[in-house]
Motif scaffolding. Structure first.
Motif, short mmCIF file in Angstrom:
data_model
loop_
_atom_site.label_atom_id
_atom_site.label_comp_id
_atom_site.label_asym_id
_atom_site.label_seq_id
_atom_site.Cartn_x
_atom_site.Cartn_y
_atom_site.Cartn_z
N ILE A 632 0.83 -1.21 0.00
CA ILE A 632 0.00 0.00 0.00
C ILE A 632 0.87 1.26 0.00
CG2 ILE A 632 -2.05 -1.05 1.05
CD1 ILE A 632 -1.09 0.18 3.73
N LYS A 633 2.16 1.07 -0.16
CA LYS A 633 3.10 2.18 -0.31
C LYS A 633 3.11 3.13 0.88
CE LYS A 633 2.54 1.38 -5.10
NZ LYS A 633 1.65 1.53 -6.22
N CYS A 634 3.07 2.57 2.06
CA CYS A 634 3.05 3.41 3.25
C CYS A 634 4.46 3.85 3.64
CB CYS A 634 2.38 2.69 4.43
SG CYS A 634 3.31 1.27 5.01
N GLY A 635 5.47 3.14 3.15
CA GLY A 635 6.84 3.57 3.39
C GLY A 635 7.42 3.16 4.73
N VAL A 636 6.70 2.34 5.50
CA VAL A 636 7.21 1.92 6.81
C VAL A 636 8.54 1.16 6.64
CG1 VAL A 636 6.81 0.35 8.74
CG2 VAL A 636 5.01 1.89 8.02
N VAL B 85 1.13 16.68 4.63
CA VAL B 85 2.54 16.68 4.24
C VAL B 85 3.40 15.87 5.21
CG1 VAL B 85 2.40 18.87 2.98
CG2 VAL B 85 3.16 18.88 5.33
N ARG B 86 2.83 15.51 6.35
CA ARG B 86 3.61 14.68 7.27
C ARG B 86 3.06 13.26 7.36
NH1 ARG B 86 5.52 18.67 12.06
NH2 ARG B 86 6.28 16.78 13.04
N GLY B 87 2.40 12.83 6.31
CA GLY B 87 2.07 11.40 6.20
C GLY B 87 0.69 10.98 6.66
N GLY B 88 -0.26 11.90 6.74
CA GLY B 88 -1.61 11.56 7.18
C GLY B 88 -2.29 10.52 6.28
N SER B 89 -1.99 10.59 4.98
CA SER B 89 -2.69 9.67 4.07
C SER B 89 -2.20 8.24 4.28
CB SER B 89 -2.49 10.12 2.63
OG SER B 89 -1.12 10.21 2.35
N LYS B 90 -0.97 8.09 4.76
CA LYS B 90 -0.47 6.74 5.05
C LYS B 90 -1.24 6.13 6.22
CE LYS B 90 4.12 7.57 3.27
NZ LYS B 90 5.49 7.89 3.62
N LEU B 91 -1.57 6.98 7.19
CA LEU B 91 -2.36 6.49 8.32
C LEU B 91 -3.71 5.99 7.81
CD1 LEU B 91 -1.79 9.29 10.99
CD2 LEU B 91 -0.48 7.21 10.64
N MET B 92 -4.31 6.77 6.90
CA MET B 92 -5.60 6.38 6.35
C MET B 92 -5.50 5.05 5.64
SD MET B 92 -8.70 6.84 6.04
CE MET B 92 -9.66 8.32 6.06
N GLU B 93 -4.41 4.87 4.87
CA GLU B 93 -4.24 3.62 4.12
C GLU B 93 -4.21 2.41 5.05
OE1 GLU B 93 -4.25 2.72 0.92
OE2 GLU B 93 -4.90 4.79 0.55
N VAL B 94 -3.41 2.48 6.10
CA VAL B 94 -3.31 1.31 6.99
C VAL B 94 -4.62 1.09 7.75
CG1 VAL B 94 -0.81 1.33 7.27
CG2 VAL B 94 -2.20 2.56 8.91
N LEU B 95 -5.31 2.16 8.10
CA LEU B 95 -6.57 2.01 8.82
C LEU B 95 -7.63 1.37 7.92
CD1 LEU B 95 -6.70 5.34 10.86
CD2 LEU B 95 -6.63 3.03 11.80
N LYS B 96 -7.69 1.84 6.68
CA LYS B 96 -8.66 1.26 5.73
C LYS B 96 -8.40 -0.24 5.60
CE LYS B 96 -8.22 3.91 1.98
NZ LYS B 96 -8.46 4.78 0.80
N ASN B 97 -7.12 -0.53 5.49
CA ASN B 97 -6.73 -1.91 5.30
C ASN B 97 -7.07 -2.78 6.50
OD1 ASN B 97 -4.83 -4.17 4.47
ND2 ASN B 97 -4.66 -2.64 2.83
N TYR B 98 -6.75 -2.27 7.68
CA TYR B 98 -6.95 -3.03 8.91
C TYR B 98 -8.43 -3.22 9.21
CZ TYR B 98 -6.76 -4.21 13.87
OH TYR B 98 -6.91 -4.83 15.08
N LEU B 99 -9.22 -2.16 9.01
CA LEU B 99 -10.63 -2.23 9.38
C LEU B 99 -11.49 -2.81 8.26
CD1 LEU B 99 -11.00 1.30 11.02
CD2 LEU B 99 -10.75 -0.88 12.21
N VAL B 136 -4.94 12.24 19.14
CA VAL B 136 -3.66 11.54 19.27
C VAL B 136 -2.74 12.04 18.16
CG1 VAL B 136 -2.62 9.30 19.65
CG2 VAL B 136 -5.08 9.55 19.89
N GLY B 137 -1.57 12.52 18.56
CA GLY B 137 -0.69 13.14 17.58
C GLY B 137 0.61 12.40 17.38
N GLN B 138 1.42 12.93 16.45
CA GLN B 138 2.73 12.40 16.11
C GLN B 138 2.68 10.90 15.86
OE1 GLN B 138 4.98 13.99 19.46
NE2 GLN B 138 5.47 15.82 18.28
N LEU B 139 1.75 10.51 15.01
CA LEU B 139 1.52 9.09 14.76
C LEU B 139 2.32 8.57 13.58
CD1 LEU B 139 -2.33 8.90 15.30
CD2 LEU B 139 -0.60 7.73 16.63
N THR B 140 2.52 7.28 13.59
CA THR B 140 3.07 6.58 12.44
C THR B 140 2.07 5.46 12.13
OG1 THR B 140 4.21 5.02 13.85
CG2 THR B 140 5.45 6.98 13.20
N PRO B 141 2.17 4.83 10.95
CA PRO B 141 1.24 3.74 10.66
C PRO B 141 1.23 2.68 11.77
CG PRO B 141 2.38 4.34 8.67
CD PRO B 141 2.98 5.17 9.77
N GLU B 142 2.41 2.34 12.32
CA GLU B 142 2.41 1.32 13.38
C GLU B 142 1.72 1.81 14.63
OE1 GLU B 142 6.68 2.09 13.13
OE2 GLU B 142 6.74 0.02 13.86
#
Lengths: 649, 152
Positions: A632-636, B85-99, B136-142
């Motif tokens: 999903i190209k998240c870059g982790v 610009v600090r990666g919010g869309s990546k959070l959305m991607e992993v959440l969509k995937n997980y849920l 909740v701030g300063q998040l990463t996908p993990e």
């Protein structure tokens, strides 16, 4: 007298029903109607508790209670501090106080000790013992908790930190210093003095003249002269008039109004009261967006407190002036930041703008003359009445006097709220106060004014920031959002991002905006996916012009700005996406592939373990591989790899 | 304790003669029931004497109103510029995937609703996600996955 707001002795006769005209001044300067050393002493003691003068025997520990610090864990710190203070028997000499945002959110939770002014950052629960024992008991500063800049210099004092040293905190003077849920705190630092001055010494026309002379311009984005707005509403026919405070701060990347409302709500109420007096209005509304629950809570408290002591009501301070304020919560529509749409929303309708004229100052809310001012504009009013026009005009430029608060965010080292006099160069804000680009990366662009603004580049860094200079370069000061972008930002993606925002928020009333934003977004999405051709670029530019020239309200008229400014300064990036099918910054996911260089991969398994979708496979100590279909190209994986084996291209 | 219907009655009585009260009534009715059902929209309209079509128009205009039931936990991913610009869309991607849910959708077990939210104004902490009432701030996908796995 249990607090500053109460009667000092039986000689005080003030009640909201029969108000004493000297009540406000008497709180801090009093007693005024009688002489009593004891009554004076009591007042001084309460005021000292708030202001903590440098000779104060007592200490105050301020814990930042802003949204940022709270989410970083500041909530428990107050309890822990109180426990430790009691354990060391310091209860009589140290008070713990929760204030609002200090504007330095990334370094939170913040602790500020007065009167010495020591400023601790990133305080964790385990540090509390140290602070109490070392700082309060043994008088030793806890060095490891001081703010450190990227060069490794420590700053013990609040006012020396470069982020604060470069600022002129005029409107933010109380934010982080007083308890925003206490009217007494606001009075103790000189609050409501301007209202007293206006009610006792000025006529409505004199107030308007003062505001006109000050040159104050609306801080919501358009920069319309506030005094002129007030004057035309005062002249408008009709006995019912309204003052509306526009607290529907919707621009992504702007949070100065939120901080003012959370940190110093009474200053906004004071501004509204003065506006009401000047215009001849008896009713005010604050329209606050529902996404700001803390601001709403604090406003409710402030309005209630003001009503309790008769600062809002039918005969304010015995002057005969009548004014009350109602709070309206928005329901999540960006377009309601537009004046006429906001008024429709207060009336309980779909928040759609209407054609102007008539202007709101002639026919606004419920068809009555209405003054609509932004939060920051109203917060300027008490300041300029108090200091006087001449002193006020010393700050800022001739055409844009005063200060402006900017919300600095994005790829900058010190994101936060920054208040500076108008006219300072962009470079000073981004590289001086903001500390430059984080992680040693290089500056690419700064986006000003949100979805209505544009991107500026390196060549514009010397431009003075005021209402007029930025417009010529294709950006606007907007409401003050300033998002800094580093080398790894894709400008086409940024333009697409803003268009996606305005397209979703377009109310649908006028065709150019409703249809135009959709088509523009489709083109931008095609560009980001590498599916566009050069004809698309021409269509996009033409659409931008049409939407700009023919939309009904500011949302539509300004929404092409992010596209136009990126096209002007970053055309080569658009061309890279269209012609070479390449995203130079490596952001647009359709044009990016992640792979693992077999010769560098040690097979440690870290990427495999962290991949959120299980797209990485491989045996231990053997080179791993990424399954492109699942990725999903998240870059982790790229962030995690210690050997530089994950490649993006 | 008042029943839900009694709470609604109290609300409607309070506002039925106030002009411009539709939005606060919808907000508070949604607080009582969690969402605005067709039945609820009809009741509110008739009591406030507003055509149902207009009430529906207002309810669909504002993003805060929900016409379908929502999950026990509401996850709102901030769509602000700083978060982007600090990666919010990546959070959305992993959440969509997980849920297994798209933005605006609720998981089948009614546990989570995934939503987007316009800028939360916590840009200093970007990227930010709001889980129920907590920012909740300063998040990463993990980190964001860790956070939501702790939700009951």
């Amino acid at each position: 007298m249990r607090n500053l707001m109460e009667a000092c002795c039986q000689r005080c006769t003030h009640t909201p029903a029969s108000p004493c005209s000297e009540y406000l001044l008497c709180r801090t300067e009093g007693p005024l109607c009688h002489e009593s050393k004891e009554c004076r002493q009591q007042r001084k003691a309460f005021i000292d508790e708030v202001t903590i003068p440098s000779d104060s025997p007592g200490r105050q520990i301020i814990v930042c209670g802003g949204t940022g610090c709270t989410s970083s864990g500041a909530a428990n710190l107050v309890d822990l501090l109180n426990q430790e203070i009691t354990a060391h028997n310091l209860g009589n000499s140290v008070q713990v106080k929760k204030t609002s945002c200090h504007g330095f959110c990334e370094n939170g939770p913040i602790l500020h000790i007065k009167p010495e002014g020591i400023f601790y950052t990133k305080v964790k629960p385990k540090d509390i013992q140290d602070i109490v024992l070392s700082h309060l008991v043994n008088q030793q500063v806890v060095k490891r908790l001081l703010y450190q800049d990227t060069a490794g210099n420590s700053y013990p004092y609040f006012q020396d930190i470069p982020f604060y040293a470069g600022q002129t905190r005029l409107l933010l003077r109380n934010c982080g210093q007083i308890n925003p849920e206490s009217l007494a705190d606001y009075l103790a630092v000189g609050g409501y003095r301007s209202l007293v001055k206006v009610l006792q010494q000025m006529t409505p026309d004199e107030v308007i003249e003062e505001v006109q002379r000050s040159g104050l311009r609306g801080r919501g984005g358009a920069g319309f002269p506030t005094g002129r707005k007030w004057a035309s509403a005062r002249k408008a026919a009709g006995d019912v008039k309204y003052i509306i405070c526009n607290a529907d701060e919707g621009d992504p990347g702007a949070f100065m109004d939120r901080s003012l409302l959370e940190g110093d709500p009474h200053s906004v109420l004071e501004g509204m009261l003065i506006a009401g007096f000047a215009v001849g209005s008896t009713k005010g509304y604050i329209y606050c967006r529902a996404e700001y629950p803390l601001a709403i809570k604090r406003l409710k408290i402030a309005i209630h407190q003001a009503q309790q002591v008769g600062l809002l009501g039918s005969n304010i301070m015995g002057s005969g002036f009548q004014f009350d304020i109602a709070l309206k919560e928005g329901a999540g529509a960006f377009v309601c930041g537009e004046g006429t749409a906001l008024q429709a929303s207060i009336e309980g309708l779909r928040g759609m703008p209407r054609v102007k004229p008539p202007r709101s100052t002639e026919k606004g809310l419920w068809e009555k003359p209405t003054v609509l001012n932004n939060v920051e504009t109203l917060a300027n009013i008490p300041v300029l009445i108090q200091t006087g026009t001449e002193a006020y005009r010393k700050l800022g430029t001739v055409k844009s006097p005063g200060t402006k608060i900017f919300a600095l965010s994005g790829a900058v080292t010190n994101p936060g709220l920054v208040e500076i006099p108008m006219g300072q160069p962009l470079r000073e804000i981004i590289f001086g106060i903001g500390g430059g680009i984080r992680d040693g990366k290089s500056f690419k662009a700064v986006q000003l004014g949100g979805p209505s603004g544009g991107c500026l580049t390196e060549q514009h860094l010397e431009l003075p920031v005021d209402f007029d200079s930025l417009t010529t370069a294709g950006a606007t000061i907007g409401s003050g959002g300033m998002v800094v972008m580093g080398e790894d930002t894709c400008m086409v993606d940024v333009a697409r991002f803003f268009l996606a925002f305005t397209q979703a928020e377009s109310c649908g009333k006028c065709t150019p905006c409703r249809e135009g934003t959709k088509r523009m977004l489709e083109i931008l999405e095609r560009i980001c996916q590498g599916k566009a051709d050069l004809k698309d670029l021409g269509d996009l530019e033409r659409l931008c012009r049409v939407v700009k020239n023919t939309s009904l309200c500011g949302l539509g008229q300004a929404c092409p700005n992010p596209v136009l400014s990126t096209l002007q300064y970053f055309r080569e990036e658009y061309l890279a996406h269209i012609v070479e099918k390449r995203c130079p910054a490596g952001v647009c996911s359709s044009l990016v592939r992640y792979s693992i260089a077999a010769d560098r991969c040690r097979g440690c398994g870290l990427c495999l373990k962290n991949c959120p979708v299980g797209a990485i496979e491989g045996e231990k100590k053997q080179p791993h591989t990424i399954t492109a279909e699942r990725c999903i190209k998240c870059g982790v994986c790229l962030d995690k790899c210690k050997f530089g084996a994950v490649l993006r291209g | 304790m008042l029943s839900l219907d009694e709470k609604l009655e109290e609300l409607l009585t309070k506002y039925q003669d106030t002009p411009g009260a539709l939005i606060p009534v919808l907000q508070q009715a949604q607080e009582i029931y969690g969402y605005l059902s067709p039945e609820l929209i009809r009741i509110i309209s008739s009591r406030l004497r507003i055509p149902t079509s207009r009430t529906y128009g207002v309810a669909t205009f504002y993003s805060q109103f929900h016409l379908k039931p929502r999950g026990r936990h509401i996850i709102k991913v901030c769509q602000g510029t700083a978060c982007h610009v600090r990666g919010g869309s990546k959070l959305m991607e992993v959440l969509k995937n997980y849920l297994g849910a798209q933005p605006g959708e609720t998981t089948e077990d009614l546990k989570f609703t995934l939503e987007t939210v316009a800028c939360l104004g916590a840009c200093g902490l970007a990227p930010v996600v709001m889980i129920n009432d907590q920012t909740v701030g300063q998040l990463t996908p993990e980190k964001v996955l860790q956070k939501i796995t702790t939700c009951e």
